[in-house]
Design an enzyme around this catalytic site. Structure first.
Site, PDB file in Angstrom:
ATOM      1  N   THR A 195     -15.418  63.561  -2.995  1.00 17.29           N
ATOM      2  CA  THR A 195     -15.175  64.693  -3.895  1.00 17.29           C
ATOM      3  C   THR A 195     -16.061  64.553  -5.128  1.00 17.29           C
ATOM      4  OG1 THR A 195     -12.876  64.775  -3.139  1.00 17.29           O
ATOM      5  CG2 THR A 195     -13.394  65.944  -5.170  1.00 17.29           C
ATOM      6  N   VAL A 196     -16.625  65.688  -5.589  1.00 18.55           N
ATOM      7  CA  VAL A 196     -17.515  65.684  -6.748  1.00 18.55           C
ATOM      8  C   VAL A 196     -16.795  66.344  -7.916  1.00 18.55           C
ATOM      9  CG1 VAL A 196     -19.755  66.385  -7.655  1.00 18.55           C
ATOM     10  CG2 VAL A 196     -19.527  65.809  -5.240  1.00 18.55           C
ATOM     11  N   ASP A 231     -29.247  65.290   6.126  1.00 21.24           N
ATOM     12  CA  ASP A 231     -28.268  66.390   6.053  1.00 21.24           C
ATOM     13  C   ASP A 231     -28.836  67.531   5.216  1.00 21.24           C
ATOM     14  OD1 ASP A 231     -25.948  67.739   6.618  1.00 21.24           O
ATOM     15  OD2 ASP A 231     -24.740  66.735   5.089  1.00 21.24           O
TER      16      ASP A 231
END
Length: 694
Positions: A394-395, A506
Site C-alpha cells: 500500500t502506498v 511490470d
C-alpha cells in the site's frame, strides 16, 4: 492528583467491562459498510481480514469482494458460513434477440468459496428446458410447460413457465446451457436461467431490467488458518464436491447462544445487550425466542464493614496498578528498542551497511528513515492518506519534517530469502537519476515490513489521463508522442545506461505517473530485477499484469529486456487507440487490446481502431509510423522485437517530423491556467540521459 485520575480510569474501565460490546472487526478496522455487517474473518482495509480472499472494498458505502470479480456483497452469516452476493444472470429479458447458449456463470477458481447447495436453487423461467453443466458433465436441470402469460408469481414456480431444482453438491464453477429454452409468442414471459438464493427468490417474474440475481456462497477455512487460542468452540464439516471428493472446513462459534460478535477474535464474543447488565439469569425465552433477563431479588444495603473493606481493597489495587503501569512503560520502551533492532537486522540493515562500506561511492547514498519519522509523516498510516493499493503493498502520501511531500510504500510481506536482492535494489535504485523515473529517496528497515520512500508525483497515472481525459490536459497527438518518447527514454536508460541493467517487469499505464508539468515518470519497481552483463535472460515465477504480459514470458517464465519492450508496445497501443488493455465489450481473442490491434493492422484496418482525437489532429504519416513501431514491439517472437534504445530513437525521429496542426503550437492547461508552449519541431525534450545521471 495523578493517582486519583488513574484510579478513576480504573473504575470506569471496570464499569465498562461489565457492559462490553460484541467485537466484530480487528482493532482500528470498520465493521460495517452501507448497512452491511462485515465481521472478521472478512475485513475492510489492510490487515483487517484473515487473508486476501476475505478482503472487502467499501466504495461509496457499497461493499464488494475484489478477490472474486468484485462481486457486490449483500449480507454475511457467521453461523452458516455463507455470504450473499450479486451475480449476473442468463436471461433474454434485457436482450430478447440474443441467443443464450452455454454462458459461463461465476468461476470461483482457487478461492475458498463454493456455491451453497443448501441455500441456492437452479431456476428456469420461460418455455422449454435448461441445464447446469460442470466440466461438460450434467449436474442438474429442469423443464417448463409453455403458457402465454405476462406474469408469474415466483412463489408458485411449479412447472408452468417456471421450474426449480436443487444442486446435488457444492460447485466451484458451472455453465448454464439454455439451448432448449424458448421465448414464447407475443406477450409471453422472458427466458431466464440462473442459480439463486431461494430465500431471496420472491416478487414478480423475471428480474426485469436487472442483470443480477442474489446467490449464496459458502466460505471455508482450513484448520491452520484459525487461531485456536481465540476460538471458544470449533466445528469441522466435510463439504461434498462430487466424484467422491470432499473439502474440510472449520469454523468457530461463540460458547453461548446469548453471545454476539466474531468468535475468531480475542474476546470477540460478548453477551448481548439485553444480558450485559442483567443481575440474575439470562437466556432464551421459549415462547418468543427472544433473549430475556430474569432478575434476582435486590440485596440489602451494604454494611459499614463492607464499605470499609471495599475502600481498603480499592486503595491497595490502586497502588499495585500504578506500580505495575510504571514497570510496564519501562519494559515496553526497552522491548520496542530491541524489536526495532531485530527488524533492522532481519530486513537487511546490516547487509546494506556492508554494501555501502564496500564501495566508497555508495556511502550515505541511501537515506535511512526512522519508523517514528514515517509514522508522523503519514499520520500513523491513516487510511485517508492512502494513494493506492497493489500486489506488493500500500502506498501512502506523507510530508517529512522538512516540508517535502513523499510517497511511502508499505510492503505486505517479508520474503527473507530475497533480502539480499531487496537491498541491492534499494542501493542501486537510490542512484538512478533520470527525469522520467520516480526517484527513490530512501527506506526504513526498523519496522515489521520494509518501507520505501520515493518522490511524490501529483497528477495521477497515464491510465487515468488516457481513459478519463479532462480539459486541464488534452491528450493531443503531439502530447501522446511526447509521453511515449519520455517512457521509452526512461526504459532505455534502465536497460542500458545504468551500472547494472534493470528490467522493470511490470510496465503498464497505471505504473506511469504524471508530474505537476504532466511529464511521464516510470514507477513501481516492486517486481523489477537487476541482471548481470553475462545473463541473457532471467528465470523467475511469472509476474506482471494480464493484458501487458509478454506471451513468451507467460509460457517460459524467462524474462528478457524484450519482455519490457512487449509491455511498452501495449502502452503505445493504448496511446494510439484510447482503449483499455482488456475490454469487457469485445469478445473472444479481441478482448485483448494487443491482439485486437494486431489483427486490425494485418487486415489493413488500422485507421479504424485509432483514437478519433489523434486522427483529427492530422499527422496520418506519424500515426502510422507509431503504429508500425507498436506492431514490431508486439511481435510474438521476442528476438524480432527492437530494443528499447531503438524504440526511443525511432520515437524521437517520428516526433521530430510531426508538425502540430495549430501553427506549430499546442495549447496545454496547467494548474487551472492556459499557457501556449511552442513545440520544437526537432524534439525539444531530448530524453537521452547525460553522463551526470549515471
Amino acid at each position: 492528583m495523578k493517582l486519583l485520575q488513574l484510579y478513576l480510569v480504573i473504575l470506569i474501565s471496570l464499569a465498562s467491562a461489565a457492559t462490553s460490546q460484541p467485537i466484530y472487526a480487528r482493532p482500528g478496522c470498520k465493521d460495517t459498510c452501507g448497512g452491511v455487517r462485515i465481521p472478521y474473518p472478512f475485513g475492510i482495509g489492510t490487515e483487517c481480514y484473515i487473508n486476501e480472499w476475505y478482503a472487502v472494498d467499501c466504495n461509496s458505502s457499497v461493499p464488494y469482494l475484489p478477490a472474486i470479480n468484485n462481486l457486490r456483497l449483500l449480507s454475511l452469516n457467521l453461523e452458516n458460513q455463507t455470504v450473499a452476493v450479486n451475480v449476473s444472470m442468463n436471461s433474454d429479458c434485457l436482450n430478447p434477440v440474443r441467443n443464450n447458449t452455454q454462458i459461463l456463470s461465476v468461476d470461483l477458481g482457487a478461492s475458498p468459496f463454493l456455491f451453497s447447495r443448501e441455500d441456492n436453487k437452479f431456476t428456469v423461467e420461460g418455455c422449454g428446458n435448461a441445464v447446469i453443466l460442470e466440466q461438460g458433465n450434467l449436474v442438474t436441470g429442469c423443464s417448463t410447460i409453455c403458457q402465454n402469460q405476462t406474469t408469474n408469481p415466483r412463489n408458485n414456480c411449479y412447472g408452468i413457465n417456471c421450474c426449480q431444482t436443487t444442486i446435488p453438491y457444492y460447485l466451484k464453477t458451472y455453465n448454464i446451457d439454455t439451448t432448449g429454452l424458448q421465448r414464447p409468442g407475443p406477450g409471453g414471459v422472458c427466458g431466464s436461467a440462473f442459480l439463486v438464493d431461494q430465500q431471496k427468490y420472491s416478487g414478480q417474474s423475471a428480474f426485469v431490467g436487472n442483470s443480477f440475481v442474489p446467490i449464496s456462497l459458502r466460505w471455508t477455512l482450513r484448520l491452520e488458518e484459525i487461531d485456536e487460542r481465540y476460538c471458544p468452540l470449533m466445528e469441522r464439516e466435510d463439504l461434498y464436491l462430487g466424484n467422491g471428493t470432499n473439502i474440510e472446513s472449520y469454523k468457530c462459534t461463540c460458547s453461548s447462544p446469548v453471545e454476539e460478535g466474531s468468535p475468531y477474535l480475542t474476546n470477540g464474543c460478548q453477551r448481548v445487550e439485553a444480558c450485559a447488565t442483567c443481575i440474575g439469569e439470562c437466556g432464551m425465552n421459549g415462547t418468543s425466542g427472544n433473549i430475556t433477563c430474569i432478575p434476582t431479588q435486590a440485596r440489602g444495603k451494604s454494611s459499614t464493614v463492607g464499605v470499609i473493606l471495599g475502600v481498603s481493597i480499592s486503595i491497595g489495587v490502586l497502588l499495585l496498578v500504578s506500580t505495575t503501569f510504571s514497570l510496564y512503560k519501562l519494559i515496553k520502551k526497552t522491548k520496542d528498542k530491541r524489536q526495532k533492532a531485530r527488524f533492522f537486522k532481519r530486513n537487511g540493515g546490516l547487509l546494506l551497511k556492508q554494501q555501502e562500506s564496500a564501495e566508497e561511492g555508495l556511502v550515505d547514498k541511501t537515506t535511512l528513515f526512522t519508523a517514528k519519522e514515517l509514522e508522523k509523516a503519514t499520520d500513523h498510516f491513516n487510511e485517508n492518506r492512502i494513494l493506492g493499493r497493489g500486489g506488493q503493498g500500500t502506498v501512502y502520501k506523507g510530508m517529512l519534517t522538512d516540508g517535502r511531500i513523499v510517497a511511502v510504500k508499505k510492503s505486505k510481506i517479508v520474503d527473507e530469502s530475497q533480502l539480499e536482492q531487496f537491498i541491492n535494489e534499494v542501493v542501486i535504485l537510490s542512484q538512478v537519476n533520470h527525469r522520467n523515473v520516480v526517484k527513490l529517496l530512501g527506506c526504513c528497515l526498523e519496522t515489521e515490513v520494509p518501507l520505501l520512500v520515493s518522490e511524490f508525483v501529483s497528477n495521477g497515472t497515464l491510465y487515468e489521463q488516457i481513459h478519463n481525459e479532462t480539459d486541464e490536459f488534452p491528450m493531443t497527438l503531439n502530447t501522446r508522442l511526447r509521453i511515449a518518447t519520455e517512457i521509452a527514454g526512461a526504459l532505455s536508460y534502465l536497460h542500458s545506461a545504468t551500472s547494472i541493467p534493470i528490467y522493470h517487469r511490470d510496465i503498464k499505464s497505471t505504473n506511469i505517473l504524471m508530474d505537476d508539468k504532466f511529464r511521464a515518470k516510470v514507477s513501481d519497481f516492486g517486481t523489477s530485477r537487476f541482471v548481470s552483463i553475462d545473463q541473457t535472460h532471467l528465470t523467475t515465477l511469472v509476474k506482471g499484469t494480464f493484458g501487458y504480459l509478454d506471451p513468451e514470458y507467460f509460457q517460459s517464465s524467462q524474462f528478457t529486456e524484450k519482455s519490457d519492450v512487449y509491455s511498452f508496445g501495449v502502452v503505445l497501443v493504448e496511446l494510439l487507440t484510447g482503449e483499455k488493455p482488456i475490454s469487457v465489450t469485445r469478445i473472444g481473442e479481441h478482448r485483448s487490446l494487443a491482439t485486437h490491434f494486431m489483427l486490425a493492422m494485418e487486415e489493413g484496418e488500422g485507421m479504424a481502431v485509432f483514437d478519433r482525437r489523434i486522427v483529427e489532429d492530422g499527422g496520418r504519416g506519424e500515426v502510422m509510423a507509431v503504429a508500425d513501431l507498436a506492431v514490431r514491439c508486439l511481435n510474438l517472437n521476442g528476438k524480432y522485437r527492437p530494443t528499447m534504445k531503438e524504440v526511443a530513437l525511432e520515437l524521437e525521429r517520428i516526433r521530430a517530423s510531426y508538425v502540430p496542426s495549430e501553427y506549430g503550437f499546442e495549447k496545454l492547461k496547467y494548474n487551472g491556467g492556459i499557457e501556449e508552449e511552442m513545440i520544437l519541431l526537432l524534439s525539444s525534450d531530448d530524453n537521452t540521459p547525460s553522463t551526470s545521471m549515471c
